[in-house]
Design an enzyme around this catalytic site. Structure first.
Site, PDB file in Angstrom:
ATOM      1  N   ARG A  90       0.818  -1.217   0.000  1.00  0.00           N
ATOM      2  CA  ARG A  90       0.000   0.000   0.000  1.00  0.00           C
ATOM      3  C   ARG A  90       0.853   1.269   0.000  1.00  0.00           C
ATOM      4  NH1 ARG A  90      -2.442  -4.074   2.403  1.00  0.00           N
ATOM      5  NH2 ARG A  90      -4.565  -4.566   1.729  1.00  0.00           N
ATOM      6  N   LEU A  94       3.162  -1.775  -6.255  1.00  0.00           N
ATOM      7  CA  LEU A  94       2.512  -2.588  -7.278  1.00  0.00           C
ATOM      8  C   LEU A  94       2.128  -1.742  -8.487  1.00  0.00           C
ATOM      9  CD1 LEU A  94       1.274  -5.207  -8.326  1.00  0.00           C
ATOM     10  CD2 LEU A  94      -0.811  -4.643  -7.065  1.00  0.00           C
ATOM     11  N   SER A 118      -3.527 -14.447  -8.155  1.00  0.00           N
ATOM     12  CA  SER A 118      -3.680 -15.003  -6.814  1.00  0.00           C
ATOM     13  C   SER A 118      -4.839 -14.330  -6.093  1.00  0.00           C
ATOM     14  CB  SER A 118      -2.391 -14.829  -6.018  1.00  0.00           C
ATOM     15  OG  SER A 118      -2.014 -13.457  -5.968  1.00  0.00           O
ATOM     16  N   TYR A 123      -6.425  -6.800 -10.267  1.00  0.00           N
ATOM     17  CA  TYR A 123      -5.883  -6.394 -11.567  1.00  0.00           C
ATOM     18  C   TYR A 123      -6.850  -5.668 -12.487  1.00  0.00           C
ATOM     19  CZ  TYR A 123      -1.830  -9.012 -10.111  1.00  0.00           C
ATOM     20  OH  TYR A 123      -0.726  -9.439  -9.424  1.00  0.00           O
ATOM     21  N   PHE A 411       1.536 -20.330 -15.225  1.00  0.00           N
ATOM     22  CA  PHE A 411       2.864 -19.816 -15.549  1.00  0.00           C
ATOM     23  C   PHE A 411       3.322 -18.858 -14.464  1.00  0.00           C
ATOM     24  CE2 PHE A 411      -0.464 -17.572 -17.926  1.00  0.00           C
ATOM     25  CZ  PHE A 411      -0.325 -16.283 -17.475  1.00  0.00           C
TER      26      PHE A 411
END
Length: 411
Positions: A90, A94, A118, A123, A411
């Site tokens: 946070r 990212l 995950s 996203y 992957f």
């Protein structure tokens, strides 16, 4: 914070991967898997965020070619190894990794980025849309029988060493890739992922086994990789067959392989995961309910170069539609685009000043891109807005595919 983002140096890999294990709960990857991941890592596509000598954030991409509707194999960045150390979350790390990575993907000329999440809630804000689902099954073979098609009895099966049969099985996989959107053509080295078999990950099951289906001339036309987990209760044997992969080139071979797995002695349950949601098995079993099909999210797709991505796939019907696209994270995709596909599915996508027929974000285009999620269903959820009557149905038919997209491995 004094943070530095940089491309991975070869001597930093172990520290970088240690950070990733910490970000995912501190469970160490078995040595076999760690060695394989190191060999597959593309250092110039691996990013680390460092504070001094400590890695606190990571993201990487693999260079894939992804099957899309129509059978083309489109360059795609397969995003993986994304993590932030718990002490540094946070703080924008990212977001900065996603920003750098998508800029790099665009510079590399790849129309798509894809990932498995995950945490799927993360996203969407970076423009990724959920494009495929995977199905799992838990089949009670004491109550469920197979209704096999003609010709199945003519298929010859034999047990094969997984390593020795790998090349022939990979030829089967390669033959099938362009038939199923969402499947990646395996790059050199990735075939080893199919054989990873660390003893510590078996959880009481056998080592990996393989059965192959052959024609009369000995050509392998299908295979199944599986494990057997023996178990016993007061009534006797209660073993489980765990199916890791099953691919075949025709219906008879498909049915013969499933029939074999259903009939292994001392087992009464077949479990399979990561199957396509339209798997032929659903039409072979006598009782779908007792097969317990369940779905979960799988591949998330991000259009990085919108016109190149839309022109790379084919379309199920002719279409002429203007879409108004929102893409705050990759603003080069924003604006109005005219997508025109002819009756053969060949498309052109160009900027236009014409009035928009549909409004949506790049995320919805990612959802619909592989043909498994319809624009109509997204509109019903309020995520696509129709501005010209009839445009939604026209575009939705064109984007939809004949088979469900499927990612056969991670992957």
């Amino acid at each position: 914070m004094d943070l530095e983002m940089r491309v991975l140096q070869q001597d930093e890999w172990d520290v970088w991967f240690d950070h990733l294990e910490l970000a995912f709960g501190g469970v160490a990857e078995p040595p076999e898997g760690r060695t394989l991941f190191r060999a597959l890592t593309e250092p110039d596509r691996a990013l680390g965020v460092w504070q001094g000598g400590t890695c606190v954030g990571s993201a990487a991409a693999f260079s894939f070619r992804l099957s899309v509707p129509g059978g083309a194999l489109v360059p795609a960045a397969a995003v993986s190894f994304v993590g932030v150390t718990p002490t540094h979350r946070r703080r924008g790390i990212l977001g900065s990794l996603m920003r750098r990575q998508l800029d790099d993907v665009r510079a590399a000329g790849e129309p798509l980025a894809v990932l498995t999440a995950s945490d799927p809630a993360i996203y969407g804000r970076f423009g990724y849309g959920l494009a495929t689902y995977a199905m799992s099954l838990e089949i009670d073979t004491t109550r469920v029988r197979l209704e096999v098609p003609p010709g199945t009895d003519g298929v010859r099966l034999r047990l094969a060493d997984p390593e020795e049969s790998l090349a022939a099985c990979e030829r089967v996989y390669a033959d099938l890739v362009t038939r199923r959107p969402g499947a990646p053509a395996r790059q050199p080295g990735w075939e080893r992922m199919a054989l990873t078999d660390p003893p510590g990950a078996r959880r009481g099951a056998s080592p990996l086994m393989c059965v192959v289906a052959e024609r009369a001339d000995g050509e392998i036309i299908g295979y199944a990789r599986y494990r057997v987990k023996p178990d016993w209760n007061a009534s006797g044997s209660d073993g489980t067959v765990q199916v890791e992969a099953l691919d075949a080139l025709d219906p008879a071979a498909t049915a013969a392989l499933w029939r074999y797995l259903f009939s292994i002695d001392l087992t009464w349950t077949v479990r399979a995961a990561k199957r396509p949601v339209d798997d032929p098995l659903l039409h072979l079993v006598s009782d779908v309910r007792r097969s317990k099909p369940a779905t979960r999210d799988s591949l998330h797709v991000r259009l990085v170069d919108l016109p190149a991505a839309l022109e790379a796939r084919s379309y199920g019907s002719a279409v002429d539609v203007v879409v108004e696209v929102e893409d705050a994270f990759c603003p080069w995709n924003e604006g109005r685009w005219r997508l025109v596909a002819d009756a053969e599915g060949v498309a052109r996508c160009t900027r236009t000043a014409d009035p928009a027929d549909l409004e949506l974000s790049v995320r919805e285009l990612g959802c619909a891109y592989l043909g498994g999620i319809t624009l109509t269903s997204l509109a019903a959820a309020g995520r696509v807005r129709e501005l010209r009557p009839g445009a939604l149905a026209e575009a939705s038919r064109a984007f939809a595919g004949d088979v469900a997209p499927w990612l056969p491995h991670g992957f």
